[in-house]
Design a protein around this motif. Sequence first.
Motif, PDB file in Angstrom:
ATOM      1  N   PRO A  89       0.810  -1.225   0.000  1.00 17.78           N
ATOM      2  CA  PRO A  89       0.000   0.000   0.000  1.00 17.78           C
ATOM      3  C   PRO A  89       0.842   1.273   0.000  1.00 17.78           C
ATOM      4  N   GLU A  90       1.972   1.235   0.733  1.00 20.43           N
ATOM      5  CA  GLU A  90       2.823   2.436   0.846  1.00 20.43           C
ATOM      6  C   GLU A  90       3.361   2.877  -0.511  1.00 20.43           C
ATOM      7  N   GLN A  91       3.445   1.942  -1.466  1.00 19.07           N
ATOM      8  CA  GLN A  91       3.903   2.325  -2.809  1.00 19.07           C
ATOM      9  C   GLN A  91       2.968   3.374  -3.414  1.00 19.07           C
ATOM     10  N   GLY A  92       1.698   3.312  -3.031  1.00 18.97           N
ATOM     11  CA  GLY A  92       0.732   4.292  -3.540  1.00 18.97           C
ATOM     12  C   GLY A  92       1.064   5.690  -3.062  1.00 18.97           C
ATOM     13  N   LEU A  93       1.387   5.770  -1.777  1.00 20.72           N
ATOM     14  CA  LEU A  93       1.691   7.066  -1.173  1.00 20.72           C
ATOM     15  C   LEU A  93       2.994   7.639  -1.749  1.00 20.72           C
ATOM     16  N   LEU A  94       4.017   6.807  -1.799  1.00 22.66           N
ATOM     17  CA  LEU A  94       5.301   7.276  -2.335  1.00 22.66           C
ATOM     18  C   LEU A  94       5.143   7.622  -3.817  1.00 22.66           C
ATOM     19  N   GLY A  95       4.342   6.824  -4.528  1.00 23.31           N
ATOM     20  CA  GLY A  95       4.134   7.032  -5.960  1.00 23.31           C
ATOM     21  C   GLY A  95       3.441   8.354  -6.253  1.00 23.31           C
ATOM     22  N   ILE A  96       2.433   8.679  -5.469  1.00 22.29           N
ATOM     23  CA  ILE A  96       1.692   9.924  -5.748  1.00 22.29           C
ATOM     24  C   ILE A  96       2.542  11.142  -5.347  1.00 22.29           C
ATOM     25  N   ARG A  97       3.332  11.009  -4.271  1.00 23.73           N
ATOM     26  CA  ARG A  97       4.225  12.120  -3.897  1.00 23.73           C
ATOM     27  C   ARG A  97       5.202  12.404  -5.037  1.00 23.73           C
ATOM     28  N   LYS A  98       5.766  11.334  -5.573  1.00 21.06           N
ATOM     29  CA  LYS A  98       6.758  11.481  -6.639  1.00 21.06           C
ATOM     30  C   LYS A  98       6.097  12.013  -7.912  1.00 21.06           C
ATOM     31  N   LEU A 106       5.400  19.829   4.792  1.00 19.60           N
ATOM     32  CA  LEU A 106       5.354  20.723   5.952  1.00 19.60           C
ATOM     33  C   LEU A 106       4.548  20.074   7.067  1.00 19.60           C
ATOM     34  N   ARG A 107       5.199  19.902   8.216  1.00 16.15           N
ATOM     35  CA  ARG A 107       4.523  19.271   9.351  1.00 16.15           C
ATOM     36  C   ARG A 107       4.616  20.182  10.575  1.00 16.15           C
ATOM     37  N   PRO A 108       3.610  21.020  10.786  1.00  8.17           N
ATOM     38  CA  PRO A 108       3.639  21.917  11.936  1.00  8.17           C
ATOM     39  C   PRO A 108       3.339  21.168  13.236  1.00  8.17           C
ATOM     40  N   VAL A 134      10.129  20.824   8.021  1.00  5.25           N
ATOM     41  CA  VAL A 134      10.083  20.856   6.559  1.00  5.25           C
ATOM     42  C   VAL A 134      10.917  19.678   6.072  1.00  5.25           C
ATOM     43  N   ARG A 135      10.214  18.662   5.617  1.00  4.19           N
ATOM     44  CA  ARG A 135      10.855  17.398   5.250  1.00  4.19           C
ATOM     45  C   ARG A 135      10.959  17.289   3.735  1.00  4.19           C
ATOM     46  N   GLU A 136      12.149  16.993   3.230  1.00  3.39           N
ATOM     47  CA  GLU A 136      12.302  16.729   1.797  1.00  3.39           C
ATOM     48  C   GLU A 136      11.553  15.439   1.516  1.00  3.39           C
ATOM     49  N   ILE A 141      17.024   8.362   0.420  1.00  7.36           N
ATOM     50  CA  ILE A 141      17.022   6.896   0.501  1.00  7.36           C
ATOM     51  C   ILE A 141      15.665   6.301   0.113  1.00  7.36           C
ATOM     52  N   TYR A 142      14.602   7.075   0.215  1.00  8.98           N
ATOM     53  CA  TYR A 142      13.271   6.583  -0.150  1.00  8.98           C
ATOM     54  C   TYR A 142      13.178   6.264  -1.643  1.00  8.98           C
ATOM     55  N   PHE A 143      13.969   6.977  -2.443  1.00  5.07           N
ATOM     56  CA  PHE A 143      13.806   6.840  -3.891  1.00  5.07           C
ATOM     57  C   PHE A 143      15.087   6.413  -4.608  1.00  5.07           C
ATOM     58  N   GLY A 247      13.485  13.350   8.330  1.00  2.00           N
ATOM     59  CA  GLY A 247      12.224  14.073   8.530  1.00  2.00           C
ATOM     60  C   GLY A 247      11.093  13.135   8.926  1.00  2.00           C
ATOM     61  N   ASP A 248      11.106  11.949   8.352  1.00  3.77           N
ATOM     62  CA  ASP A 248      10.096  10.946   8.702  1.00  3.77           C
ATOM     63  C   ASP A 248      10.193  10.615  10.187  1.00  3.77           C
ATOM     64  N   ILE A 249      11.400  10.369  10.637  1.00  3.97           N
ATOM     65  CA  ILE A 249      11.607   9.941  12.024  1.00  3.97           C
ATOM     66  C   ILE A 249      11.364  11.107  12.988  1.00  3.97           C
TER      67      ILE A 249
HETATM   68  C1  IPM Z   1       4.821   9.257   6.589  1.00  3.08           C
HETATM   69  C2  IPM Z   1       4.740   7.753   6.565  1.00  3.08           C
HETATM   70  C3  IPM Z   1       5.214   7.256   5.199  1.00  3.08           C
HETATM   71  C4  IPM Z   1       6.645   7.712   5.021  1.00  3.08           C
HETATM   72  C5  IPM Z   1       5.077   5.739   5.001  1.00  3.08           C
HETATM   73  C6  IPM Z   1       3.673   5.250   5.233  1.00  3.08           C
HETATM   74  C7  IPM Z   1       5.575   5.304   3.652  1.00  3.08           C
HETATM   75  O1  IPM Z   1       5.464   7.206   7.608  1.00  3.08           O
HETATM   76  O2  IPM Z   1       4.131   9.906   5.792  1.00  3.08           O
HETATM   77  O3  IPM Z   1       5.559   9.784   7.410  1.00  3.08           O
HETATM   78  O4  IPM Z   1       7.570   7.052   5.500  1.00  3.08           O
HETATM   79  O5  IPM Z   1       6.852   8.765   4.397  1.00  3.08           O
END
Ligand code: IPM
Length: 363
Positions: A89-98, A106-108, A134-136, A141-143, A247-249
Amino acid sequence: MSETKQIVVLAGDGIGPEIVGATRQVLDAVGSFEYTEHLIGGASIDEHGVALTDEVIVACKDSDAVLLGAVGGPKWDEAVAKDPTAPRPEQGLLGIRKALGLYANLRPVKPSPALIDASPLKKELIDGTDLLVVRELTGGIYFGASGRRDDNGGTAYDECAYSVPEIERITRAAFEAARQRSDNPRVLSVDKANVLETSRLWRETVKKVAEDYPDVQLDHLLVDFAAMKLVSSPAEIDVIVTENLFGDILSDEAAMLTGSLGMLPSASIGAEGDPGLFEPVHGSAPDIAGQGVANPLATMLSAAMMLRYGLGDGEAADRIESAVDAVLEKGLRTPDIYEGGEGETRVGTEEVTAAVLAELAQG
Ligand code: IPM
Ligand code: MG
């Protein structure tokens, strides 16, 4: 905001449909929108065998903005456990971002005064926290190239690469955001320059871009130290700019300052004039899906970011944010933020949504 805006809704999986449904009601109370629903993540895998179809990408590109719920769940994790090549499922999220070129996420993080006790951290520590991560979002490494090699019993690799233009544009986004936020803007660039070559290029490039922003104070921190600062003195931080994985972490860590991951909104922005994507930071919470108890506030606050950053209606954004604050002030709490304190009422998705709508009707 005069004309009707076209919103693509990607509800996704788990609690996604519930929180997005609640948020649509709130949007309808502040403006005129036309929604087109499409599948993403597990829901798309079930229907089409892939987490994101080209048709959905085209629809998103044609829209004014995209509102997303969440993706993922145990059903698809199990399928991947059995067969590592199965779609995730996560491929969908990464795919649409790309595909939408959404390089700036932006995560306030601003703990609501009403929720200060919901945070596991001491109140005096969190007091005054108002920061922006502000996360790239489309590099690193994600891509990078990734895969497995059949040596030494098996090896896996994930390449992390950043180009100067990629670093420049996210740095500019951070500096601009910092300027918009206050008269005393500060940017904290987070990297691992003592170890990683990408981080050394990151730091060099950030410094060069900073020359164009003499009014913004710039500091650099290594990511391990920054992780510590985030919980030891969060109120000292203004804008953090960092690469995708850090930024994710760090944004999940920062979420705990607000007491719940269920409260954090996000905006993902690409080139000027292109549609942005707006989604809560939390996941699809499959354990509580369908029970009517999901917290829709992060999605509503993401819709507020959509109005402010995507549709140029800061006033409607303010209205939603004030309504959410007022509802929290009145003590309404979905289970994720319910502490059992005096004046708190435990409510479900429908009740908290009705309360936000009532506030909007009044204001
Ligand atoms: C986020 C999520 C995603 C990411 C996952 C679901 C792929 O953790 O939006 O922070 O790692 O970017
Ligand atoms: Mg994350």
